[in-house]
Motif scaffolding. Structure first.
Motif, short mmCIF file in Angstrom:
data_model
loop_
_atom_site.label_atom_id
_atom_site.label_comp_id
_atom_site.label_asym_id
_atom_site.label_seq_id
_atom_site.Cartn_x
_atom_site.Cartn_y
_atom_site.Cartn_z
N UNK A 268 -10.96 17.34 -0.60
CA UNK A 268 -11.35 16.91 0.26
C UNK A 268 -12.22 16.01 1.02
N UNK A 269 -13.46 16.10 -0.36
CA UNK A 269 -14.37 14.41 -0.38
C UNK A 269 -13.90 13.71 -0.41
N UNK A 270 -12.52 12.97 -0.71
CA UNK A 270 -12.05 11.41 -0.56
C UNK A 270 -11.81 11.55 0.78
N UNK A 271 -12.04 13.13 1.69
CA UNK A 271 -11.66 11.80 3.37
C UNK A 271 -13.14 12.15 4.17
N UNK A 272 -13.98 12.21 3.27
CA UNK A 272 -15.65 12.14 3.85
C UNK A 272 -15.93 10.72 4.29
N UNK A 273 -15.67 9.83 3.61
CA UNK A 273 -15.47 8.20 4.18
C UNK A 273 -15.27 7.76 4.48
N UNK A 274 -15.44 6.76 5.60
CA UNK A 274 -14.36 6.16 5.92
C UNK A 274 -13.83 5.10 5.38
N UNK A 275 -14.02 4.32 4.05
CA UNK A 275 -13.12 3.46 3.06
C UNK A 275 -12.53 4.20 2.33
N UNK A 276 -12.68 5.75 1.52
CA UNK A 276 -12.12 6.19 1.00
C UNK A 276 -10.42 7.03 1.76
N UNK A 277 -11.40 7.55 2.91
CA UNK A 277 -10.44 7.74 4.14
C UNK A 277 -8.96 6.75 4.51
N UNK A 278 -10.23 5.34 5.04
CA UNK A 278 -9.33 4.37 5.19
C UNK A 278 -7.44 3.75 4.18
N UNK A 279 -8.51 4.41 2.92
CA UNK A 279 -7.41 3.96 1.60
C UNK A 279 -6.08 4.73 1.72
N UNK A 280 -6.64 5.61 1.75
CA UNK A 280 -5.69 7.12 2.36
C UNK A 280 -4.42 7.02 3.51
N UNK A 281 -5.13 6.42 4.33
CA UNK A 281 -3.90 6.44 5.03
C UNK A 281 -3.67 5.49 5.30
N UNK A 282 -4.05 4.35 4.56
CA UNK A 282 -3.46 3.12 4.27
C UNK A 282 -1.78 3.35 3.33
N UNK A 283 -1.97 4.36 2.15
CA UNK A 283 -0.97 4.61 1.20
C UNK A 283 -0.15 5.75 2.09
N UNK A 284 -0.69 6.25 3.02
CA UNK A 284 0.40 7.10 3.45
C UNK A 284 1.31 6.22 4.52
N UNK A 285 0.76 5.68 5.16
CA UNK A 285 1.62 4.48 5.52
C UNK A 285 2.39 3.35 5.10
N UNK A 286 2.04 3.74 4.04
CA UNK A 286 2.64 2.69 3.99
C UNK A 286 3.79 3.24 3.16
N UNK A 287 4.53 1.79 1.32
CA UNK A 287 5.37 2.38 1.11
C UNK A 287 5.44 3.01 -0.22
N UNK A 288 5.78 3.73 -0.57
CA UNK A 288 5.68 4.40 -1.97
C UNK A 288 6.20 3.52 -3.37
N UNK A 289 6.40 2.45 -2.75
CA UNK A 289 6.56 1.60 -4.63
C UNK A 289 4.92 0.61 -4.31
N UNK A 290 4.42 0.30 -2.99
CA UNK A 290 2.93 0.21 -3.41
C UNK A 290 2.17 1.29 -4.07
N UNK A 291 2.20 2.17 -3.85
CA UNK A 291 1.33 3.63 -4.27
C UNK A 291 1.79 3.27 -5.67
#
Length: 323
Positions: A268-291
């Protein structure tokens, strides 16, 4: 992919900080002359057995992670009358797969006695196990030596706890040369992971000491966990960290984090700041290959943490016992 590993490894060494590639004498194909079949023996064993026990991939990856808060195979050493080893530390009590590593070590020893370290075998096995179940493949430079010391207290003090907040997590990772980007990427291994109720039941039953729930956890998910999994505060039941696809290395874990359904406080801590949450969102809406690619780069970086090379340590004959 495998045949281009050497070329890709050279590129990564230029892309990663200079320290990461020069701090230790690790290199792709380290055993090319001294034990040319070493990596093939590891991969062949993994490829033969993991399809029949796919849920073992996650524990092997977790074991490598726990070892790599100092990658020297010390997590494999048994306790003795005089020493409580890393295996006895609370974070390591639920580790499994030690027999699997021992079997591979035995095969490699038959081929090349006293040449290939247990630390390298663990690193290679974790990578190959993930790849065999359809997950990412990353370069594993070899040349690690096995450590002579395995200490329960040291492991307890070094391995990040599931109760850590983001600040504590970042400090823990930074102490090993890993940044917030690596923290988010490496946490993605939880997509094939499991948790035990006792390590997060406080979030369900007594978060602040007032018999309350953690407000950062989705209340519907909390109710579901209490009904079907963690039925009491002392329950030891296993819970999939990515229900529905816990055998598939995918983006499901990150999607659950955005729904406030990570089971550990450290998730849960990974979503508590803008930077780490933004990275999570980038991964979720990106390509699996990028992850996969980014996860692999962070895994290679992790695999270089505090390694022993050259004349340091030893090459253990049996992974559970110092020579």
């Amino acid at each position: 992919m495998r045949k281009n590993a050497g070329f890709n490894g050279l590129i990564l060494c230029f892309l990663l900080p200079l320290l990461s590639c020069s701090r230790a004498d690790l290199k792709l194909g380290f055993y090319y002359q001294s034990c040319p079949n070493a990596e093939k023996i590891v991969f062949d064993y993994v490829e033969k057995h993991i399809p029949h026990a796919p849920t073992l991939a996650a524990p092997l990856l977790r074991m490598h992670f726990h070892d790599c808060f100092g990658c020297d195979g010390s997590v494999l050493i048994n306790s003795t009358v005089k020493n409580r080893a890393e295996k006895a530390a609370v974070p390591n009590l639920t580790l499994r797969g030690f027999d699997f590593i021992d079997e591979i070590k035995g095969l490699v020893e038959e081929e090349c006695p006293g040449v290939v370290s247990c630390a390298d075998i663990l690193a290679l096995t974790a990578r190959d196990a993930v790849a065999v179940i359809g997950g990412p493949y990353w370069n594993v430079p070899t040349g690690r030596r096995d450590g002579l010391i395995s200490n329960m207290v040291e492991a307890l003090n070094n391995i990040p706890a599931p109760t850590f907040n983001l600040s504590t997590l970042q400090k823990s990772f930074a102490s090993k040369g890993l940044d917030a980007h690596d923290l988010v990427l490496l946490s993605g291994a939880h997509t094939i992971g499991i948790g035990h109720c006792q390590f997060f039941s406080n979030r369900l039953y007594n978060f602040t000491g007032k018999l309350d729930e953690d407000p950062s956890l989705d209340p519907l998910y909390a109710a579901n966990l209490k009904k079907y999994k963690c039925k009491t505060p002392t329950d030891t039941t296993i819970v999939e960290m990515d229900p529905g696809s816990f055998r598939t290395f995918d983006l499901g874990y990150y999607k659950l984090l955005l729904k406030r359904r990570g089971i550990f406080q450290s998730d849960a801590a990974l979503t508590t700041t803008g930077a780490t949450k933004a990275k999570i969102e980038q991964l979720v809406y990106g390509l699996l290959e990028v992850f996969f690619n980014e996860f692999g780069r962070s895994m290679e970086k992790l695999g270089r943490v505090e390694v022993k090379t050259g004349e340091e340590g030893e090459i253990r004959r049996h992974c559970a016992v110092v020579n």
